[in-house]
Write an enzyme that holds these catalytic residues in place. Sequence first.
Site, short mmCIF file in Angstrom:
data_model
loop_
_atom_site.label_atom_id
_atom_site.label_comp_id
_atom_site.label_asym_id
_atom_site.label_seq_id
_atom_site.Cartn_x
_atom_site.Cartn_y
_atom_site.Cartn_z
N LYS A 226 0.77 -1.13 -0.03
CA LYS A 226 -0.03 -0.15 -0.01
C LYS A 226 0.92 1.18 -0.01
CE LYS A 226 -4.21 2.31 1.27
NZ LYS A 226 -5.26 2.36 1.74
N HIS A 252 -19.12 -2.66 -3.86
CA HIS A 252 -20.24 -1.75 -3.58
C HIS A 252 -21.65 -2.01 -3.61
CE1 HIS A 252 -22.15 2.27 -4.26
NE2 HIS A 252 -21.58 2.65 -3.36
N1 GLY Z 1 -8.99 1.84 0.29
C1 GLY Z 1 -8.40 2.34 -0.87
C2 GLY Z 1 -7.41 3.20 -0.75
O1 GLY Z 1 -6.75 3.77 0.26
O2 GLY Z 1 -7.04 3.91 -1.87
#
Ligand code: GLY
Length: 367
Positions: A226, A252
């Site tokens: 991330k 969604h």
């Molecule tokens: N949960 C997706 C983002 O943080 O972009």
Amino acid sequence: MTSITVSLGARSYEVVIEDGLLARAGAYLAPLSRGRTMAIVTDENVLPHLATLQASLTAVGVASEAIVLAPGEGSKSWATLELLTDRLLDLGVERGDHVIALGGGVIGDLVGFATAIVKRGCGFVQIPTTLLAQVDSSVGGKTAINARAGKNLIGAFHQPAIVLIDPQVLDTLPLRQVRAGYAEVVKYGLIDDVAFFEWCEANAAALLAGDPRAREYAIAHSVAAKARIVAADERETTGVRALLNLGHTFGHALEAEAGFSDRLLHGEAVGAGMALAFGYSAARGLASGQDAARVAAHLRAVGLPDSVAAAGIDAGSDTLVGHMLHDKKMDAGTLPFLLAHGIGRTFLDKSVDLKDVGAFLDTARGG
Ligand code: GLY
């Protein structure tokens, strides 16, 4: 102990991951306290962890004041935001202070947004206590509350000063919540890391059973993935960060049909959504049927839904496509979809025809 940098120039920060970290959090927080009382925002479900955190602050001579909110998605509201910002202002929070968000995604999103707007922005710290928050929402600076028109529609990008992750806090998290968070873990493998997907296939059972090494490895690997994506596209403008939405468009629609309630947790909807994204990619001839089946089999093996029916949703394609039209990712009449050429080969497709998606949903339902 693992420390991962989210590289964002002057807004860069560390994500520290270590079993037992909560009891030592004071050492990381003292330098941010400036000798002042630190506000901690949490919810009623997190009270045992609040006691540990406050003791660690006391041990390093930092005073703290807790603000305890009602648990649940309902707290991501204008009413709670008003209550929270008033409390922070009553406590005399200054722009140079750091408010601590101790909790799951609801607390992190709410505190992140409140601190983005109090005095036009003050500091905050994320101490996530659910797997979903540890591997996704606490990192990357997306903050929001919900609006009448939908989830997360009012918000801001506001990066924390540090993220402190203690995997041990997951020992007391209900298995259903751990599983839902796991959907976001396996997502990183499906996006661009087939070796990590293979690791997930081999180690998911141990992770879900609370094996400390598997858990810490999965969290660190997910956070590193991330951090790379956020550093490349902080505000989701180039399409790179959009990859994190794999499974979220189908998911969604399922969540909307379930009324964004505990009937279907966000991570469960993302699990089913990823299976549908791979199923749809295979139906379009973009990915192999074998890869789609392998993704679905893994989700089933860990107890996550792999279809609309398995998500407990009994809705036709018209209803689900109708929900998609209200997705906040709608862009000038088109809905960007995350599709895949195979496991670890996700891409953004901005030309998906929703009628085609509807036909796929009908076929997948056996209609
Ligand atoms: N949960 C997706 C983002 O943080 O972009």
